[in-house]
Design an enzyme around this catalytic site. Structure first.
Site, PDB file in Angstrom:
ATOM      1  CE1 TYR A 106      -4.118   1.720  -0.140  1.00  0.00           C
ATOM      2  CE2 TYR A 106      -3.644   2.680   1.973  1.00  0.00           C
ATOM      3  CZ  TYR A 106      -4.322   2.532   0.986  1.00  0.00           C
ATOM      4  OH  TYR A 106      -5.408   3.327   0.769  1.00  0.00           O
ATOM      5  CE  LYS A 161     -22.278 -18.916 -16.857  1.00  0.00           C
ATOM      6  NZ  LYS A 161     -23.577 -19.320 -17.350  1.00  0.00           N
TER       7      LYS A 161
HETATM    8  C1  PYR Z   1     -26.779 -22.225 -18.303  1.00  0.00           C
HETATM    9  C2  PYR Z   1     -27.108 -20.649 -18.282  1.00  0.00           C
HETATM   10  O1  PYR Z   1     -26.404 -20.027 -18.560  1.00  0.00           O
HETATM   11  C3  PYR Z   1     -28.891 -20.567 -18.340  1.00  0.00           C
HETATM   12  O2  PYR Z   1     -29.459 -21.367 -17.886  1.00  0.00           O
HETATM   13  O3  PYR Z   1     -28.975 -19.346 -18.614  1.00  0.00           O
HETATM   14 MG    MG Z   2     -27.289 -18.027 -18.281  1.00  0.00          MG
END
Ligand code: PYR
Ligand code: MG
Ligand code: NAI
Length: 461
Positions: A106, A161
């Site tokens: 920092y 995700k």
């Molecule tokens: C798998 C995916 O991205 C969906 O079903 O929207």
């Molecule tokens: Mg999706």
């Protein structure tokens, strides 16, 4: 789903065996028992039970309530437990153990790093997280098959995700759910955020808004922008179809292919099918087949109608499905009827990809189809964009690509299809599983090669 029942059991009044019988008779499958507290008269146990519907869950709890000597203290759902506090966190690569290190990571010493990047902006790739970091951006307008929900409610999908990015490809991904439905505002926000990221994964943004947002960002940013519901799905669908066609010994150019749900995924799938050699693709949405005698408010549909459906077929799905070799659904649950499947060509291929519930359930369709695929992990042949996006972004980050082009997408589809050898290929194994450790390296390699061949890969070593 798995629920965990915390039961307080008075031993003199009831035995555990009696409780287990009631759970089983009410449709529950007991998979684990944990003793939480044990005493001479009373015991507290957590019973993990698999149930296949909310009704069964209620039946089990009601039946236990009716028993003497046992009370349900708490019911938890394993999936909910997994989400407590969210699913990801930020971790430092080093610890700060003394003042010297503090001043390095920092202020004041970090200022030297800032000025080095100021003088040579490319150093951001070496001296910051940029080269390994992707933003997963959604405005929650088409989340899975749930439609429009709040940005807060979409976070578990985007966190999921991000987990997949990390686990399968070592990519650090940040879920960013935006409170905005305005196309210009979203473009502005994503552009303003982009300096911190090596790539942008757009997710679950409804069509047609998703097309404008992606196209503009692709033009205006120098990092790759990829709407996963369009291209990730299309790449995996084409990979699966290439292998399914080998199983049925049909050629893509001779097939009649019906795509149902002409939104983000349906349009991108169609474009990839055409790029892959398909000649007879018919798109069907709520009002039937898209055809050249109609004019649509949605500009993409006008493009679609003029570039597909060579015989200009009209009418509902039940009509245009007749004689089709392939059905690809990215629309809504239970849209395809068993009668429709029976009316398809010999040895039909059905990809019912709507999530979480497919256009037709495999149990119903399987007796009449040669190859059946869904987007789900609980059936064979999971055609889901999770197979693509980790390897795709690993590749583009590693070669510092400025874009993801058609050549890279086709290369990724072929790489996925090629992970299954001729000997392994059969109707229940047309697409590799998510845990197949060849998938990410194969996509990565193919994408990097195509990236250099087409001039978008910028890393020079
Ligand atoms: C798998 C995916 O991205 C969906 O079903 O929207
Ligand atoms: Mg999706
Ligand atoms: N397996 C996978 O990897 C993926 C699956 N999907 C699934 O595909 C579906 C669509 O996703 P997106 O394209 O992102 O959504 P979207 O909202 O962009 O498009 C959906 C389209 O389906 C149409 N549709 C809805 N009900 C219909 C019906 N009864 N008959 C015909 N058309 C109908 C809508 O009018 C719309 O044009 C969702 O269920 C989603 O979960 C989406 C992306 C990836």
């Amino acid at each position: 789903m798995t629920i965990i029942l915390r039961l307080e059991i008075h031993k003199k009044e009831i035995t555990f065996g009696e409780i287990a019988t009631v759970i089983s008779k009410s449709g529950g499958d007991m998979i684990a028992i944990d003793v939480i507290k044990e005493g001479p008269e009373m015991t507290v146990r957590d019973i993990s039970v698999n149930v296949n519907s909310d009704e069964k869950q209620k039946m089990i709890i009601d039946s236990i309530h009716n028993l003497p000597g046992v009370s349900v203290k708490h019911v938890s759902d394993r999936t909910f437990l997994l989400h407590l506090g969210g699913k990801i966190e930020v971790k430092s690569k080093t610890t700060i153990d003394n003042r010297e290190e503090l001043s390095q990571v920092y202020t004041p010493e970090v200022a030297r790093i800032c000025m080095a990047i100021e003088e040579n902006p490319k150093l951001a790739y070496n001296l910051t997280i940029k080269k390994n970091t992707v933003a997963v951006v959604s405005n929650a307008t088409a989340v899975l098959g749930l439609g429009k929900i709040s940005p807060e409610a979409a976070m578990p999908v985007m966190e999921g995700k991000a987990m997949l990015f990390k686990q399968f490809a070592g990519v650090d991904a940040y879920p960013l759910c935006l409170h905005s439905n305005d196309t210009e505002e979203m473009i502005r926000i994503i552009k303003a955020l982009s300096p911190s990221f090596g790539g942008i994964n757009l997710e679950d943004i409804a069509s047609p808004q998703c097309f404008e947002i992606e196209q503009r960002l692709k033009k205006e940013l120098d990092i790759p922008v990829f709407h996963d519901d369009q291209h990730g799905t299309a790449i995996v669908a084409l990979a699966g179809l290439l292998n399914a066609l080998k199983v049925t010994k049909k050629r893509i150019e001779n097939c009649k292919i019906v795509v149902c749900g002409i939104g983000a995924a349906g349009i991108a799938i169609t474009k990839m099918l055409l790029a892959g050699g398909a000649k007879n693709v018919i798109g069907v949405d709520r009002h039937g087949a898209l055809n050249r005698d109609e004019t649509y408010d949605n500009e993409m549909w006008n493009w679609y109608a003029s570039n597909t459906n060579p015989s200009n077929e009209k009418g509902p799905l039940s009509s245009v499905i007749k004689g089709a070799d392939v059905f690809i659904g990215v629309s809504a649950p239970n849209v395809l009827k068993v009668e429709d499947v029976k009316n398809m060509a010999h040895e039909p291929i059905v990809f019912a990809l709507a999530n979480p519930n497919p256009e037709i359930s495999p149990e119903v369709a399987k007796p009449y189809v040669k190859v059946m695929a869904t987007g789900r992990s609980d059936y064979p042949n999971q055609v889901n964009n999770v197979l693509c996006f980790p390897g795709m972004f690993r590749g583009v980050l590693d070669c510092r690509a400025s874009d993801i082009n058609e050549e890279m997408k086709l290369a990724a589809a072929e790489a996925i299809a090629s992970t299954i050898s001729e000997e392994e290929l059969n109707e229940d194994y047309i697409i590799p599983g998510v845990f197949n450790d060849q998938v990410v390296p194969k996509i990565r390699e193919a994408v990097i090669k195509a990236g250099y061949e087409t001039g978008v890969a910028k890393k020079k070593d």
